[in-house]
Scaffold this active site. Structure first.
Site, short mmCIF file in Angstrom:
data_model
loop_
_atom_site.label_atom_id
_atom_site.label_comp_id
_atom_site.label_asym_id
_atom_site.label_seq_id
_atom_site.Cartn_x
_atom_site.Cartn_y
_atom_site.Cartn_z
N ASP A 16 14.76 -3.07 20.97
CA ASP A 16 13.11 -3.15 20.25
C ASP A 16 12.92 -1.59 20.92
OD1 ASP A 16 11.00 -3.61 19.80
OD2 ASP A 16 10.83 -5.84 19.33
N ASP A 54 5.77 0.11 16.21
CA ASP A 54 7.15 -0.72 16.42
C ASP A 54 8.30 -0.92 16.04
OD1 ASP A 54 8.30 -3.13 18.07
OD2 ASP A 54 6.59 -4.21 18.61
N HIS A 105 -0.72 -6.12 20.73
CA HIS A 105 -0.71 -7.80 19.97
C HIS A 105 -1.93 -7.54 19.85
CE1 HIS A 105 3.79 -9.14 19.72
NE2 HIS A 105 3.71 -8.23 21.02
#
Ligand code: CO
Length: 295
Positions: free
Chosen positions: A81, A92, A161
């Site tokens: 990731d 991302d 986020h």
């Protein structure tokens, strides 16, 4: 805004390709992580978070610690990731590979296909439940489970986020996707479909940037905020920085205790199921752009 996002995407694409060449038996996770992060910097980006290299039942948030001698083994199911940012514009992206084996081909295909199916239906004003449903339905067709307590997320500048979570199952949410940047990341598992918190990952982020009295500690916190804002950073990055004139372990402990920084726990599938993940970043305006496909 799009220019820097495009730059980050171009770097991410290169780095994904490069990272795949590193995934071989006997290669250490530390070497993989450091090579990937160095490549991001060499290409003019910054890691938006420490590279996550999560193996088998570890779903996410694993990055090797300094001195870590774990190596890849045949049969490992490895999630890579990667986050890249250029001036705070973040891409991302994640993929899964099995090391010299095909035992978990379907498991890997399930999360990949789920993401491809999302891409087919994604549009501005789509409701969140629809995205979750197609992920869940796709993965269940393989007789596997999505991970219910992990989700994709909205991304803002310097914010990984940004409030909106994109479910990996039909959670009934009627919230509509507005214009913006979104990471969508289906996880598939042959386990029950939930992760639990493991021990600390050595990945931190500043959650409450507030003044502190101790001048040395304040300087350290200011340094962290200047460099990373609210993006995740690695313990590994700090101890390799020779200019930091402070006991890093102690400083980290105090900042943690005062809820100024947060340490992400390693996330492990509850029943020890093997986990796969695929992720890309979409830019949504009147159209939908998978930035990893975008030049
Ligand atoms: Co993500």
């Amino acid at each position: 805004m799009l220019e820097n996002l495009k730059k980050a995407a171009k770097i991410a694409k290169d780095v994904i390709r490069y990272s795949k060449s590193l995934l071989k038996p006997e290669v250490s996770l530390l070497e993989i992580a450091e090579s990937i992060e160095q490549r991001i910097r060499d290409l003019g980006g910054e890691p938006a978070f420490p590279v996550n290299i999560s193996i088998n039942e570890i779903a996410a948030h694993y990055t090797p610690q300094p001195g870590n001698d774990i190596i890849l083994k045949e049969g490992d199911v490895v999630k890579i990731d990667i986050g890249v940012h250029v001036d705070g514009y973040i891409v991302d992206t994640a993929y899964t590979e099995e090391i010299n084996d095909t035992k978990y081909k379907d498991l890997i295909e399930a999360s990949r296909q789920a993401l491809l199916n999302v891409k087919k239906i994604l549009k501005k004003d789509i409701e969140l439940w629809e995205i979750g449903k197609i992920i869940e339905d796709t993965i269940k067709r393989y007789n596997l489970n999505p991970i219910y307590n992990l989700s994709g997320h909205k991304i803002d500048r310097y914010l990984l986020h940004a409030g909106i979570n994109i479910p990996n199952y039909n959670n009934g949410s009627k919230i509509k996707l507005k214009e913006g940047i979104y990471a969508i990341e289906p996880f598939a598992t042959n386990g029950i479909g939930y992760v639990r918190d493991g021990h600390g990952s050595g990945i931190y982020s500043i959650v409450n940037y507030k003044p502190i009295r101790d001048p040395k500690l304040r300087k350290f916190l200011d340094f962290l905020y200047d460099r990373y804002k609210n993006l995740p950073f690695a313990y590994r990055w700090l101890i390799s920085d020779k200019n930091l004139n402070i006991n890093i372990n102690t400083a980290i402990e105090i900042l943690k205790r005062n809820n100024i920084i947060y340490e992400y726990p390693i996330l492990i599938e509850k029943t020890g199921g093997i986990v796969s993940q695929h992720e890309t970043t979409f830019f949504i305006n009147s159209g939908v752009h998978d930035v990893i496909d975008m030049d």
